[in-house]
Motif scaffolding. Sequence first.
Motif, PDB file in Angstrom:
ATOM      1  N   ASP A  10      36.742  56.585  30.266  1.00 34.62           N
ATOM      2  CA  ASP A  10      37.663  55.775  29.471  1.00 34.62           C
ATOM      3  C   ASP A  10      38.055  54.479  30.157  1.00 34.62           C
ATOM      4  N   TRP A  11      37.075  53.842  30.762  1.00 36.37           N
ATOM      5  CA  TRP A  11      37.360  52.555  31.388  1.00 36.37           C
ATOM      6  C   TRP A  11      37.689  51.532  30.339  1.00 36.37           C
ATOM      7  N   PRO A  12      38.393  50.458  30.722  1.00 37.41           N
ATOM      8  CA  PRO A  12      38.896  49.528  29.698  1.00 37.41           C
ATOM      9  C   PRO A  12      37.786  48.960  28.801  1.00 37.41           C
ATOM     10  N   ARG A  13      38.080  48.947  27.518  1.00 34.10           N
ATOM     11  CA  ARG A  13      37.120  48.471  26.514  1.00 34.10           C
ATOM     12  C   ARG A  13      36.862  46.962  26.647  1.00 34.10           C
ATOM     13  N   LEU A  14      37.815  46.293  27.260  1.00 35.80           N
ATOM     14  CA  LEU A  14      37.650  44.848  27.405  1.00 35.80           C
ATOM     15  C   LEU A  14      36.335  44.534  28.106  1.00 35.80           C
ATOM     16  N   TRP A  15      36.049  45.288  29.115  1.00 31.47           N
ATOM     17  CA  TRP A  15      34.775  45.152  29.849  1.00 31.47           C
ATOM     18  C   TRP A  15      33.598  45.309  28.874  1.00 31.47           C
ATOM     19  N   GLY A  16      33.744  46.327  28.017  1.00 33.62           N
ATOM     20  CA  GLY A  16      32.704  46.606  27.034  1.00 33.62           C
ATOM     21  C   GLY A  16      32.529  45.454  26.058  1.00 33.62           C
ATOM     22  N   ILE A  17      33.637  44.907  25.634  1.00 31.24           N
ATOM     23  CA  ILE A  17      33.536  43.810  24.657  1.00 31.24           C
ATOM     24  C   ILE A  17      32.868  42.607  25.318  1.00 31.24           C
ATOM     25  N   GLY A  18      33.243  42.376  26.574  1.00 32.04           N
ATOM     26  CA  GLY A  18      32.594  41.274  27.322  1.00 32.04           C
ATOM     27  C   GLY A  18      31.097  41.490  27.408  1.00 32.04           C
ATOM     28  N   THR A  19      30.700  42.706  27.762  1.00 29.59           N
ATOM     29  CA  THR A  19      29.269  42.943  27.910  1.00 29.59           C
ATOM     30  C   THR A  19      28.570  42.916  26.551  1.00 29.59           C
ATOM     31  N   ALA A  20      29.297  43.289  25.496  1.00 29.26           N
ATOM     32  CA  ALA A  20      28.691  43.196  24.156  1.00 29.26           C
ATOM     33  C   ALA A  20      28.344  41.736  23.872  1.00 29.26           C
ATOM     34  N   LEU A  21      29.269  40.870  24.246  1.00 31.71           N
ATOM     35  CA  LEU A  21      28.977  39.445  24.050  1.00 31.71           C
ATOM     36  C   LEU A  21      27.771  39.031  24.894  1.00 31.71           C
ATOM     37  N   MET A  22      27.668  39.609  26.087  1.00 32.27           N
ATOM     38  CA  MET A  22      26.511  39.281  26.930  1.00 32.27           C
ATOM     39  C   MET A  22      25.205  39.744  26.291  1.00 32.27           C
ATOM     40  N   CYS A  23      25.298  40.874  25.578  1.00 32.97           N
ATOM     41  CA  CYS A  23      24.087  41.329  24.866  1.00 32.97           C
ATOM     42  C   CYS A  23      23.631  40.240  23.891  1.00 32.97           C
ATOM     43  N   LEU A  24      24.609  39.714  23.189  1.00 31.60           N
ATOM     44  CA  LEU A  24      24.250  38.681  22.214  1.00 31.60           C
ATOM     45  C   LEU A  24      23.738  37.430  22.937  1.00 31.60           C
ATOM     46  N   CYS A  25      24.348  37.129  24.070  1.00 28.00           N
ATOM     47  CA  CYS A  25      23.871  35.993  24.865  1.00 28.00           C
ATOM     48  C   CYS A  25      22.405  36.197  25.243  1.00 28.00           C
ATOM     49  N   THR A  26      22.113  37.431  25.617  1.00 25.74           N
ATOM     50  CA  THR A  26      20.732  37.702  26.011  1.00 25.74           C
ATOM     51  C   THR A  26      19.795  37.431  24.846  1.00 25.74           C
ATOM     52  N   VAL A  27      20.186  37.915  23.681  1.00 27.72           N
ATOM     53  CA  VAL A  27      19.344  37.667  22.511  1.00 27.72           C
ATOM     54  C   VAL A  27      19.238  36.163  22.259  1.00 27.72           C
ATOM     55  N   PHE A  28      20.361  35.479  22.478  1.00 25.39           N
ATOM     56  CA  PHE A  28      20.337  34.038  22.284  1.00 25.39           C
ATOM     57  C   PHE A  28      19.336  33.373  23.249  1.00 25.39           C
ATOM     58  N   THR A  29      19.342  33.823  24.499  1.00 24.23           N
ATOM     59  CA  THR A  29      18.398  33.207  25.446  1.00 24.23           C
ATOM     60  C   THR A  29      16.963  33.484  25.013  1.00 24.23           C
ATOM     61  N   THR A  30      16.738  34.706  24.519  1.00 24.58           N
ATOM     62  CA  THR A  30      15.395  34.994  24.016  1.00 24.58           C
ATOM     63  C   THR A  30      15.023  33.994  22.928  1.00 24.58           C
ATOM     64  N   SER A  31      15.952  33.818  22.020  1.00 20.44           N
ATOM     65  CA  SER A  31      15.632  32.947  20.888  1.00 20.44           C
ATOM     66  C   SER A  31      15.391  31.518  21.354  1.00 20.44           C
ATOM     67  N   MET A  32      16.115  31.138  22.388  1.00 16.27           N
ATOM     68  CA  MET A  32      15.959  29.757  22.846  1.00 16.27           C
ATOM     69  C   MET A  32      14.604  29.495  23.501  1.00 16.27           C
ATOM     70  N   ILE A  33      13.969  30.566  23.981  1.00 20.30           N
ATOM     71  CA  ILE A  33      12.612  30.384  24.513  1.00 20.30           C
ATOM     72  C   ILE A  33      11.736  29.760  23.417  1.00 20.30           C
ATOM     73  N   TYR A  34      11.968  30.196  22.207  1.00 11.53           N
ATOM     74  CA  TYR A  34      11.174  29.676  21.088  1.00 11.53           C
ATOM     75  C   TYR A  34      11.781  28.399  20.515  1.00 11.53           C
ATOM     76  N   ALA A  35      13.090  28.443  20.388  1.00 11.98           N
ATOM     77  CA  ALA A  35      13.742  27.325  19.697  1.00 11.98           C
ATOM     78  C   ALA A  35      13.637  26.022  20.478  1.00 11.98           C
ATOM     79  N   GLN A  36      13.453  26.128  21.788  1.00  9.82           N
ATOM     80  CA  GLN A  36      13.410  24.903  22.590  1.00  9.82           C
ATOM     81  C   GLN A  36      12.101  24.139  22.417  1.00  9.82           C
ATOM     82  N   LEU A  37      11.079  24.792  21.852  1.00  4.70           N
ATOM     83  CA  LEU A  37       9.736  24.199  21.884  1.00  4.70           C
ATOM     84  C   LEU A  37       9.557  23.155  20.788  1.00  4.70           C
TER      85      LEU A  37
END
Lengths: 937, 245, 291
Positions: C102-129
Motif C-alpha cells: 500500500d505504498w502511496p498512489r502518488l508514486w503510481g500516478i507519476g509512473t503512469a504518466l511516465m508510461c505515457l511519456c514512454t509511448v510519446f517518445t516511441t511516437s516521436m521516433i516516427y513523428a520527427q522524420l
Amino acid sequence: MNQPRIDLSPPVSDEIRKTTCYMCACRCGINVHLKSGPDGKDRVSYIEGNRDHPVNKGVICAKGASGIMQVTAPSRLGTPLRRVGPRGSGAFEPISWDEALALAVSWMKPLRETAPEKFAFFTGRDQSQSFTGWWAQQFGTPNYAAHGGFCSVNMAAGGIYTLGGAFWEFGQPDWERTKLFVMFGVAEDHDSNPIKIGLGKLKARGARVIGVNPIRTGYNAVADDWYGITPGTDGLMVLSLINCLFQAGKIDLEYLARYTNAPLLINETEGPEKGLILKNAETQPFVIDKRTGQPAPWDGQGVQPDLGAVYQGHRTVFQHMAMRYLAPEYAPEAVAERCGIPAERIHALASELARVAFDESIEIDQPWTDFRGDRHEKMTGRPVSFHAMRGISAHSNGFQTARALHLLQIVLGTVEVPGGYRFKPPYPKPVEAHPTPHFVTVPGKPLSGPHLGYVRGPEQLALLPDGSPARIDKAFSWENPFSAHGMMHMVIPNAHAGDPYRIDTLFLYMANMAWNSSMNTGAVMAMLTEKGPDGEYLIPRIIYSDAYASEMVAYADLILPDTTYLERHDCISLLDRPISEPGAAGDSIRWPVVEPDRPGQEGVRGFQSVLLDLGVRLGLPGMTKEDGSAKFKDYADYIVNHIRRPGVGPLIGFRGAEGNKEGRGEANPDQMQAYIDNGGFYQAHVPQEALFYKPWNKAYQDWAVATSFYESPQPYLFNIWSEPMRRFQLAAEGHGAIQPPDHLRARLKLAMDPLPIWTPPSGDLEAKGWGYPVHALTQRPMDMYHSWGTQNAWLRQIRGMNFLYLPTKIWQEHGFEEGDYARVISPNGGITVPVAHMAALNENTVWTWNAIGKRKGAWGLDEGASEAKEGFLLNHLISELLPERGDGQRWSNSDPVTGQAAWFDLRVRLEKVGKRSQSEPQFPALKLVVPKGRARS
Amino acid sequence: MTTLPQSTTTKLGLVIDMDTCVGCQACVTACKGWNDQGYGAPLSDQDPYGANPSGTFLNRVHSYQITPEDAAPIIVNLPRSCLHCEDAPCVTVCPTGASYKRAEDGIVLVNEDACIGCGLCAWACPYGAREMDADAGVMKKCTLCVDRIYNENLPEIDREPACVRACPTGARHFGDFADPDSKVSLLSAERGGIALMPELGTRPVNLYLPPRPKDMMTASPLAPLLDIRASGFAGWLDKILGKIG
Amino acid sequence: MNPAPSVILFSTLSGLGFGFLAFLAAGLVPVHGFHAFALWFVGYALAVGGLLFSTLHLGNPQRFLRAFSQWRSSWLSREAWAAVLTLLLLAPMALSDWLGFDWPRLWGIGTALMCLCTVFTTSMIYAQLKTIPRWNHWTTPALYLCFALTGGAVLAGQGWFAVACLLGLAAALLAHWHFGDRRFAEVGATIGSATGLGPIGAVKVFEHPHTGQNYLMREMIHVIGRKHARKLRVISMLLAVVMPGLLLVLAPKGPAFLLAAALIHLAGAMTQRWLFFAEAEHVVGLYYGQR
Ligand SMILES: Nc1nc2c(c(=O)[nH]1)N[C@H]1C(S)=C(S)[C@@H](COP(=O)(O)OP(=O)(O)OC[C@H]3O[C@@H](n4cnc5c(=O)[nH]c(N)nc54)[C@H](O)[C@@H]3O)O[C@H]1N2
Ligand SMILES: Nc1nc2c(c(=O)[nH]1)N[C@H]1C(S)=C(S)[C@@H](COP(=O)(O)OP(=O)(O)OC[C@H]3O[C@@H](n4cnc5c(=O)[nH]c(N)nc54)[C@H](O)[C@@H]3O)O[C@H]1N2
Ligand code: SF4
Ligand code: SF4
Ligand code: SF4
Ligand code: SF4
Ligand code: SF4
Ligand SMILES: [Mo]
C-alpha cells in the motif's frame, strides 16, 4: 565534442603493379593494388586508372574499376575440356593440356598437309591480331579474320579508302582546340574513356557538342543539341549539309586544291579507262597549274592546282562533286522527311559548321614544310570536328555514309588541322600503303602474306581460278569486295551450307558465336549441331578458347581455357591496333600481375602461349627451330624476340641491345621489364613541326619512316574520288578481264560509286509495304562489355536485365503500361520482351541495351537469373540473309562494299501482350560446365 | 556524436555536374571497389550470382527523362551519394552516436564500432544516402573518402575521393565550400549550383550543376552564293573559283 | 515504408503494455496478491516483449547499450531511457500491489504518466522524420497515445472510460488519415525538387540506377501495401475501435469478454500499424519515381 579518432592514413596496399585493362578494347592503363591474402599469396585489392597512361590519364570506367570481379568470377573455366555428350548439351570431361593439344594437333596437322583451307581460325574481341593473324599465315589457311567484319569495318574501310585513316584507333578530334564537335551514331565506342575525357574537356570549355542519334542517352544526352535522326539516313543528311555548303560557297577551296584529289582530272573518254584518274606518260596523275594553265605534277613544288580546270574535255574531280552535290535532290527540303529532321534544322547545322570552320578559324605559330617543298609559316585550324561509329557503320549503306562524312570534313578543311580531326600514328596510311589480301594455299606451306588488306581493283579479290570465293567467309569476293576485316558473321552459316566449300575444323577464340555475337542466334545454334547424312556434324570439329563459361562453350568439341587479363602477357602493338595519340605513337603490354592460382583455376594457360605451343607441335615455321624445338618459350618471349621486318618487332619501345632505340632496332631481351618499369606502355612523340598536316607534312613523313611505320615517305592526297571503287564499277559495266557474276552487276554499279552517295539501307527495301514500320536498334551500355560483364557481381546488379524502349508515339498508340511486355516481330521471327517508355527517342525507333540477355545455365549464374529470365537479345530477329524479294536471291544482310553486318537495318512491328514474367524465346538451360556461383570470393 | 557541430571551418563536399555526367557508372564501381577494402566493413553482396542479387553501394546513378514545354525531351543522369548536409537529420536521430558530423571538415560518418544497425538514420535521410550492410549489420554511407583525402600513403594528387578520380568526364569535383575561391565554390557560383530537396531543410553541402539549356542552336541559313537555277553550274563555278582568284 | 513484423510487434505490444501498466500504476484496477502479480506480469511482459522485438530489427543488437548514450538529441535514445526508467520505477508499485504494501498512489500516478511519456517518445521516433511526411505530424503522437490508452483501458476493464478512449482513438485515426493524406503535398517534395530538374520540365524516371533490388527500395519503398489501404483502414477501424466498443457496450461483463475485446483491439492495432508503415511514403521514393 569527442568524435572517434579514425586512421586517416591507412596503408593502401602492399604493392601496385601497372598493366593494361582488358574489359574492352579501349586498353586503359591501370594500377592494380595487391595485398597479400591469408594464404600469403598476392591478391588484387583495388584497381584504379594509371595517371601517366596516355589512353585514360588516370580515369577508369565502370568495367575497369570492377575488374577484380572478373578475376574472381565463378564462371571461369579451369581446365581443358573435351566434349563427351552431343554438341550443345554441355557435357564435357576435363583433360590435361597434353591431351588437349595432342587432340587439336591430330585434327589440324592432316589438314595443313592436305587442304589448309579446311581449317578456319576466327577470333572475336582479340587484342593480339598481329600475332593470331601471323600464326594463321604460318599455318597456311586463307581462313583467318577477327571480328571487324561484323563490327565496324565500314567505318575503318570508309576512312582508309578516303582519308587513309578513320575514327577511333586511327584518329580523334583535337579535344584541346575544337569548338564544335558533332558525333554520329556513337553510344560508347571503343575509345570509351578518351571520348569521355574529351567530352569533359569540351564541356569545361563550353564548346558546343552536337549528337546525331535516334536515341538521346549517354554522350547524346549531354550534347547541347540533338538530331534524332531516322536510322540509316545519316548519309543523306550529310550530303545535304554538303549541298548547303556548296550552295553557299562555304568550302575550303585551298585545302581541296592542295591536299585532296579534287584538282585531279577524271578521264571522260568512253572505254575501260573512263572515270579513272587521268595519268600522264609516266602513269602519274597530274593537275593543271593555275599559274601556267598547263599540266603539272600533282606533287610539284610551287604548283597551284586548278580546281576548275578542264583539260582536253576531262574535268576535275571538284567539278564532278560540285555537280553531284549541288543537285536539288540533296537540298534540306528534299531530304528532311526521309531523315526525320526538319529542313531548318539541317540548314542551321550547315551554317553553324560553316561559321565555326571559317569565322572562328585558329592559327598556330608553327612553320612547316609540305611534301611539295612549299613552306608554310603557320598552321591554320578549322575548329570543327566529327566522330562517328557503329550508328553509321552497322547499316548496309554504312561504307558510303562513312565516306560522305569524311567528305564533309574535307570540304570544311578540318582533317589534320588544329581544332579538327587528327590522325594517330601509324595513321595516316593510304590504301596504297596497306597490304592486299593473301589467300593462295599451298599444302604444308605458309601463306605468302597477311590475310587481310585493302583491295585496289578486281585483280586483288580473293577468288579461286574458277571465280569462286577462296575464303570460307567469302570476304574479298564480288559480293563484298572491300571486306577488309573478313566476315566473321558468315563463317558459321557458310561452313554449315558448305558454300563455297566444306571445312573440317573451326577454331574460334573469344567470340560468343552461339549467342550475342551471331545474327539469328537460334538458327546458328542449330547450324552448329546439325549433322549430315553420314552422321557427322556439318561443321565436324570446333575448338574454342574462352576464359569463361559462355554460351558458346557448349557448342565446342574442345575447350582451351584462357587466363584472365591480369594473369598473362599481352601486347598491344603498332603492327595491329595500338594506343597512339595524335601527338605520339604508343604501344603497351600486359603482364601477369597475379598468378592464375586461385583454387580451380590452376589449369588455365594464356591462349597466345598455347597457340605458340600448338604451332610448335604442328611444326609451323616462324615459331619452330630447325630441330623442331620451340623458338619462343612463351608469348612473352615472342613479344620481345619476334622480328616482323628487319629491326621491327611487336613493340617499338626500348629496342636495341642498349634498350634505347625507338621504332627500329634489334630485339632487347630486357624489353618486357623496361615496359613494366615504364608503367606498361611506351610512347614515341611526334616532333612539334610534325603535329598537324601529317599526310603532307615532310617532317611527319620523315619521322614516320624513322619510327618504322613505312619504309619510305608516303605523302598522298585524300581520295574524294575513289579510283578503286571506280575500277569495280568498270568491271560491272563489262570492262576488264575479271568479271563479276551477272546478278551482281547492277548492285556493284550502284554501290561502287566513286563519289559518296546515299542509298536506302537494303533492309529498308524489305520493309516497304511489308508491315515492319519500326526501326530496332541496340546500344552498348557503358557499364557492360558484351556478354562478359554478366559474371561480374557488381555490374550485374546495375544491369541485370534489359527493356525494349519505346518512343511516346508507339507507347501511346498501343496503350502500353508499365510492366507490359510486347511481341516484337521481324521478317525473321518474333520475340516477347519487357518494354519501357522513353521520350527522348526518334518516334519510329525502338531500342535496347546490347547483349544483356543470357541463356539459362551460362556464365555460372543461377537459372533464375534475371539476365536469362527477363533479359533478351534482338539477335533472334536479325538474319544474316535478307528475305527473298522476288529475284530468287537471298541477299546478305550486309554492306555490298565491305560485307559489314547490318545489325541496325533491323525493321520490326510490335504488338502489346500485357503482363508476363519472362521473355521469349527461352532455350533449354545449358548444363553447367563450372560450379554454380555462390558467395563472392 | 549525435549533436551537430555549430559550424565547421572547412566544408568538404562534391559538386556534380549534370550537364557533363554521361551516366557511365564509373564512380559507382570505383566507389564500391575502394570502400570494399577500405573504411569499415566491406560492402557485401547477397546472392551475387543468383536470381536476385543485391548489395551495398554508397553511390548510385539515376537517369531521368524530362519533357520541357517547348523543346525536345532530354535525359539527365544524377549520381546520388551522401550530401554531407549541414543540418544532417541522420546524425541527430542516431541513438548511439555512431553517426556524426566531423567538426573539422563537416564529413558525415558512421562509426561502425558503435552502430547497432537500427536503420533510423537511413529513414531520416531524404536522399537515400545510407544503406545497411546486410552482412555486417552496420550502416554504410559515403565517407567522402576520408581515408583517401588526407592519406599520406597516397601521392598528393591522389588525395581525392575515388569516384572523383575515376570519373572519366570530370563531372565530379571535390573541394571546400567554406573557401569562396575553391574550385567547387567557383563552379557552383558560376553555374548556379543547386541543392537537392531544399524544402527538407537539410542544407546539403554537395551541390549539383544543372544541365545547360539544350537545342538552342539559332544559326540562320547560309546565304547562297547565287541562284544556281538561274546562273547554272558554270556560273556557280565561276563565282566560287573567283573567290580564291 | 516496409512494415517489418519486428517493428509492428514492438510498437503495438509495448504501446499496449505501457498503456496497461499506466492503468495498473494509477491504481485504477483494484487488485491484490496473486491477481495483482498476474496483471502486472502481463503488463511487463507486453512492454518488455515489445522492446525485445525491437531488437530483432537491429543489425548489431549486442551493442544495444550504446543506444542509451544520445538522449540529448535522439528520440530513440530517449525512448530507451524512458522505457527502462519507467519499467524500473513501476516496480515498487507492482511490488506494493502484489505484496500489499500500500505504498502511496502518488508514486503510481507519476509512473503512469511516465508510461505515457514512454509511448510519446516511441511516437516521436516516427513523428520527427521529415522524410516521411505522413508521420511527421502531431497526429502521430496523438495516435500512439490513444492506442496506448485505449488498449490499456480495454485490457484494464475501464468500462465507459474505455469506450471514451475508443472514441478518442477513432478520432485520432481519422485525423491521422485525413492529415496524413495531405502531408506529402504539404511538405512539397517532388521528383522535380528531389532532382533539382523541376524547373526544366516534367521529370520522369528513365532508368533506375540498378536493375537489381537494394536496401533502400526494400526498406523505404513499399508500393504493394498501399493498394489495399482503403480496405485496411476500414478493417483496422472495425477491429481496433468498433468491435471492441460493441463488445464492451453490449456484451455481458466478464474477463472473457474483456480479453476478447482486448485481443480484437490488438489485432486492429497491428493492422493499423502495418498500414501506418505501408502507407507511409518516404521522400527517397521520389528518386525512384515510386512513393
Ligand atoms: N561498355 C562497352 N563498351 C564497348 C562495347 C561494349 O560492349 N560495352 N563494345 C565495343 C565494341 S565491340 C564496339 S563495336 C563499340 C561500338 O560502339 P558504338 O559505335 O558506340 O556502338 P553501339 O553501342 O552499337 O551504338 C551505336 C549507336 O548508334 C546509334 N545509331 C544506330 N543507328 C543509327 C543511325 O542510323 N544513325 C545514327 N546517327 N545513329 C545510329 C545507336 O542509337 C547507338 O547510339 O563499342 C565498344 N565498346
Ligand atoms: N544485336 C546486336 N548484336 C551484336 C552487335 C550489335 O550491335 N547488336 N554488335 C556486334 C559486335 S560490333 C561485336 S564486336 C560482337 C561482340 O561479340 P564478341 O566478340 O563475341 O563479344 P563477347 O560477347 O564479349 O564474346 C567474347 C567471348 O570472349 C570471352 N572472353 C572474355 N575474356 C576472355 C579472355 O581473356 N580470353 C578468352 N579466350 N576469352 C575471353 C567471353 O567470355 C566471351 O565468351 O557482337 C555483335 N553482336
Ligand atoms: S574503358 Fe574501361 S574496360 Fe575499357 S580498357 Fe578502359 S578501363 Fe578497361
Ligand atoms: S545526405 Fe543523408 S546521410 Fe548524408 S548527411 Fe545528408 S541526411 Fe545525412
Ligand atoms: S543504424 Fe547505426 S548509425 Fe544509423 S542511427 Fe542506427 S546506430 Fe546510428
Ligand atoms: S566520396 Fe568516396 S565514398 Fe563517397 S561516393 Fe565518392 S568514392 Fe564513394
Ligand atoms: S563517373 Fe562521372 S560521368 Fe560517370 S556516372 Fe559518375 S559522375 Fe557521371
Ligand atoms: Mo564490335
